[in-house]
Design a protein around this motif. Structure first.
Motif, PDB file in Angstrom:
ATOM      1  N   SER A 191      -0.878 -42.733   9.997  1.00 24.26           N
ATOM      2  CA  SER A 191      -0.075 -41.691   9.358  1.00 24.26           C
ATOM      3  C   SER A 191      -0.235 -41.725   7.841  1.00 24.26           C
ATOM      4  CB  SER A 191       1.389 -41.849   9.737  1.00 24.26           C
ATOM      5  OG  SER A 191       1.561 -41.691  11.123  1.00 24.26           O
ATOM      6  N   ILE A 192      -0.320 -42.926   7.283  1.00 23.64           N
ATOM      7  CA  ILE A 192      -0.556 -43.050   5.842  1.00 23.64           C
ATOM      8  C   ILE A 192      -1.926 -42.484   5.475  1.00 23.64           C
ATOM      9  CG2 ILE A 192      -0.913 -44.713   3.963  1.00 23.64           C
ATOM     10  CD1 ILE A 192       1.269 -46.431   5.332  1.00 23.64           C
ATOM     11  N   GLU A 193      -2.918 -42.751   6.301  1.00 17.85           N
ATOM     12  CA  GLU A 193      -4.255 -42.194   6.060  1.00 17.85           C
ATOM     13  C   GLU A 193      -4.238 -40.666   6.157  1.00 17.85           C
ATOM     14  OE1 GLU A 193      -7.129 -43.659   5.101  1.00 17.85           O
ATOM     15  OE2 GLU A 193      -6.022 -45.533   4.905  1.00 17.85           O
ATOM     16  N   LEU A 194      -3.445 -40.138   7.081  1.00 12.71           N
ATOM     17  CA  LEU A 194      -3.325 -38.687   7.213  1.00 12.71           C
ATOM     18  C   LEU A 194      -2.690 -38.085   5.963  1.00 12.71           C
ATOM     19  CD1 LEU A 194      -3.959 -36.549   9.363  1.00 12.71           C
ATOM     20  CD2 LEU A 194      -1.613 -36.777  10.143  1.00 12.71           C
ATOM     21  N   MET A 195      -1.711 -38.780   5.413  1.00 12.85           N
ATOM     22  CA  MET A 195      -1.091 -38.317   4.167  1.00 12.85           C
ATOM     23  C   MET A 195      -2.112 -38.318   3.027  1.00 12.85           C
ATOM     24  SD  MET A 195       2.522 -40.321   4.568  1.00 12.85           S
ATOM     25  CE  MET A 195       2.982 -40.178   2.872  1.00 12.85           C
ATOM     26  N   LEU A 196      -2.928 -39.366   2.945  1.00 13.74           N
ATOM     27  CA  LEU A 196      -3.968 -39.414   1.906  1.00 13.74           C
ATOM     28  C   LEU A 196      -4.963 -38.269   2.065  1.00 13.74           C
ATOM     29  CD1 LEU A 196      -4.793 -43.217   1.607  1.00 13.74           C
ATOM     30  CD2 LEU A 196      -3.860 -41.737  -0.160  1.00 13.74           C
ATOM     31  N   ASN A 197      -5.335 -37.958   3.302  1.00 15.30           N
ATOM     32  CA  ASN A 197      -6.270 -36.852   3.525  1.00 15.30           C
ATOM     33  C   ASN A 197      -5.653 -35.510   3.173  1.00 15.30           C
ATOM     34  OD1 ASN A 197      -8.473 -38.373   4.301  1.00 15.30           O
ATOM     35  ND2 ASN A 197      -7.789 -38.470   6.418  1.00 15.30           N
ATOM     36  N   GLY A 198      -4.360 -35.343   3.399  1.00 21.17           N
ATOM     37  CA  GLY A 198      -3.684 -34.117   2.991  1.00 21.17           C
ATOM     38  C   GLY A 198      -3.709 -33.953   1.476  1.00 21.17           C
ATOM     39  N   ILE A 199      -3.455 -35.041   0.765  1.00 23.07           N
ATOM     40  CA  ILE A 199      -3.501 -35.003  -0.699  1.00 23.07           C
ATOM     41  C   ILE A 199      -4.918 -34.719  -1.188  1.00 23.07           C
ATOM     42  CG2 ILE A 199      -3.236 -36.426  -2.771  1.00 23.07           C
ATOM     43  CD1 ILE A 199      -0.900 -37.798  -1.276  1.00 23.07           C
ATOM     44  N   ASN A 200      -5.906 -35.342  -0.550  1.00 20.23           N
ATOM     45  CA  ASN A 200      -7.297 -35.097  -0.940  1.00 20.23           C
ATOM     46  C   ASN A 200      -7.683 -33.640  -0.734  1.00 20.23           C
ATOM     47  OD1 ASN A 200      -7.796 -37.699  -1.740  1.00 20.23           O
ATOM     48  ND2 ASN A 200      -8.594 -38.331   0.243  1.00 20.23           N
ATOM     49  N   LEU A 201      -7.286 -33.054   0.385  1.00 19.34           N
ATOM     50  CA  LEU A 201      -7.576 -31.639   0.634  1.00 19.34           C
ATOM     51  C   LEU A 201      -6.915 -30.756  -0.419  1.00 19.34           C
ATOM     52  CD1 LEU A 201      -8.824 -29.451   2.402  1.00 19.34           C
ATOM     53  CD2 LEU A 201      -6.749 -29.517   3.800  1.00 19.34           C
ATOM     54  N   PHE A 202      -5.697 -31.092  -0.786  1.00 14.84           N
ATOM     55  CA  PHE A 202      -4.975 -30.337  -1.812  1.00 14.84           C
ATOM     56  C   PHE A 202      -5.708 -30.423  -3.160  1.00 14.84           C
ATOM     57  CE2 PHE A 202      -1.075 -29.221  -4.202  1.00 14.84           C
ATOM     58  CZ  PHE A 202      -0.704 -28.110  -3.457  1.00 14.84           C
ATOM     59  N   LEU A 203      -6.145 -31.630  -3.536  1.00 16.77           N
ATOM     60  CA  LEU A 203      -6.866 -31.798  -4.802  1.00 16.77           C
ATOM     61  C   LEU A 203      -8.175 -31.022  -4.817  1.00 16.77           C
ATOM     62  CD1 LEU A 203      -6.355 -35.595  -5.552  1.00 16.77           C
ATOM     63  CD2 LEU A 203      -5.548 -33.692  -6.927  1.00 16.77           C
ATOM     64  N   VAL A 204      -8.935 -31.108  -3.741  1.00 17.16           N
ATOM     65  CA  VAL A 204     -10.218 -30.407  -3.685  1.00 17.16           C
ATOM     66  C   VAL A 204     -10.014 -28.895  -3.681  1.00 17.16           C
ATOM     67  CG1 VAL A 204     -12.233 -30.001  -2.213  1.00 17.16           C
ATOM     68  CG2 VAL A 204     -11.448 -32.310  -2.621  1.00 17.16           C
ATOM     69  N   THR A 205      -8.962 -28.432  -3.023  1.00 10.93           N
ATOM     70  CA  THR A 205      -8.672 -26.999  -3.001  1.00 10.93           C
ATOM     71  C   THR A 205      -8.416 -26.466  -4.400  1.00 10.93           C
ATOM     72  OG1 THR A 205      -7.737 -27.149  -0.783  1.00 10.93           O
ATOM     73  CG2 THR A 205      -7.096 -25.259  -2.108  1.00 10.93           C
ATOM     74  N   PHE A 206      -7.577 -27.153  -5.155  1.00 10.45           N
ATOM     75  CA  PHE A 206      -7.285 -26.673  -6.498  1.00 10.45           C
ATOM     76  C   PHE A 206      -8.432 -26.921  -7.464  1.00 10.45           C
ATOM     77  CE2 PHE A 206      -3.008 -26.416  -4.833  1.00 10.45           C
ATOM     78  CZ  PHE A 206      -2.630 -25.180  -5.339  1.00 10.45           C
ATOM     79  N   ALA A 207      -9.246 -27.922  -7.206  1.00 12.88           N
ATOM     80  CA  ALA A 207     -10.439 -28.108  -8.034  1.00 12.88           C
ATOM     81  C   ALA A 207     -11.400 -26.939  -7.843  1.00 12.88           C
ATOM     82  CB  ALA A 207     -11.123 -29.421  -7.670  1.00 12.88           C
ATOM     83  N   ARG A 208     -11.539 -26.513  -6.606  1.00 13.91           N
ATOM     84  CA  ARG A 208     -12.419 -25.379  -6.323  1.00 13.91           C
ATOM     85  C   ARG A 208     -11.855 -24.082  -6.920  1.00 13.91           C
ATOM     86  NH1 ARG A 208     -17.275 -23.432  -5.040  1.00 13.91           N
ATOM     87  NH2 ARG A 208     -17.204 -21.825  -3.475  1.00 13.91           N
ATOM     88  N   TYR A 209     -10.552 -23.927  -6.854  1.00 15.78           N
ATOM     89  CA  TYR A 209      -9.909 -22.710  -7.362  1.00 15.78           C
ATOM     90  C   TYR A 209     -10.032 -22.606  -8.877  1.00 15.78           C
ATOM     91  CZ  TYR A 209      -6.274 -19.258  -8.303  1.00 15.78           C
ATOM     92  OH  TYR A 209      -5.584 -18.161  -8.733  1.00 15.78           O
ATOM     93  N   HIS A 210      -9.893 -23.728  -9.576  1.00 19.41           N
ATOM     94  CA  HIS A 210      -9.939 -23.720 -11.039  1.00 19.41           C
ATOM     95  C   HIS A 210     -11.327 -24.039 -11.597  1.00 19.41           C
ATOM     96  CE1 HIS A 210      -5.684 -23.095 -11.588  1.00 19.41           C
ATOM     97  NE2 HIS A 210      -5.423 -24.054 -10.723  1.00 19.41           N
ATOM     98  N   PHE A 211     -12.312 -24.196 -10.737  1.00 22.28           N
ATOM     99  CA  PHE A 211     -13.687 -24.524 -11.134  1.00 22.28           C
ATOM    100  C   PHE A 211     -13.721 -25.753 -12.038  1.00 22.28           C
ATOM    101  CE2 PHE A 211     -13.739 -19.930 -10.302  1.00 22.28           C
ATOM    102  CZ  PHE A 211     -14.642 -19.926  -9.256  1.00 22.28           C
ATOM    103  N   ASN A 212     -13.008 -26.795 -11.612  1.00 24.49           N
ATOM    104  CA  ASN A 212     -12.926 -28.046 -12.361  1.00 24.49           C
ATOM    105  C   ASN A 212     -13.369 -29.179 -11.445  1.00 24.49           C
ATOM    106  OD1 ASN A 212     -12.325 -30.071 -14.126  1.00 24.49           O
ATOM    107  ND2 ASN A 212     -10.145 -29.638 -14.256  1.00 24.49           N
ATOM    108  N   ILE A 213     -14.130 -30.116 -11.955  1.00 20.09           N
ATOM    109  CA  ILE A 213     -14.661 -31.188 -11.132  1.00 20.09           C
ATOM    110  C   ILE A 213     -13.785 -32.443 -11.155  1.00 20.09           C
ATOM    111  CG2 ILE A 213     -16.135 -32.262 -12.851  1.00 20.09           C
ATOM    112  CD1 ILE A 213     -18.104 -31.856 -10.098  1.00 20.09           C
ATOM    113  N   ASP A 214     -12.856 -32.540 -12.080  1.00 14.81           N
ATOM    114  CA  ASP A 214     -12.045 -33.759 -12.212  1.00 14.81           C
ATOM    115  C   ASP A 214     -11.268 -34.125 -10.946  1.00 14.81           C
ATOM    116  OD1 ASP A 214     -13.005 -34.058 -14.770  1.00 14.81           O
ATOM    117  OD2 ASP A 214     -11.254 -33.130 -15.721  1.00 14.81           O
TER     118      ASP A 214
END
Length: 104
Positions: free
Chosen positions: A34-57
């Protein structure tokens, strides 16, 4: 067309399922997953907003989180194996004492 909102909703659902798994379950292995699932949710959120803002950080942070989670997985799984060998169960109620000399 898949939008930013769709990815954000999936990320929030993954994180929420992980939180419910940590709170509701008593098996150590299920709590870890479940903790790993939470980490993957956060990772998906970060990558989504990185793609939206065209930022690689945020993508770099996500790669770092994934690599740290891989190392943490090896350590945590070895600890789970040791706990199972000592108590023959993965129920969290059995692991209340930190003493090595106590055999309950």
């Amino acid at each position: 067309m898949i939008t930013l909102t769709s990815y954000a909703v999936v990320a929030m659902i993954l994180f929420s399922i992980g939180v419910i798994g940590v709170i509701a379950r008593r098996n150590i292995f299920v709590i870890y997953m479940s903790i790993e699932l939470m980490l993957n949710g956060i990772n998906l959120f970060l990558v989504t907003f990185a793609r939206y803002h065209f930022n690689i950080d945020p993508q770099i942070i996500t790669i770092m989180v994934i690599s740290i989670a891989a190392a943490e997985a090896a350590i945590f799984l070895s600890v789970i194996i040791l706990l199972f060998r000592s108590k023959r169960s993965l129920d969290t109620d059995l692991f209340t004492s930190l003493s090595q000399g106590e055999n309950k």
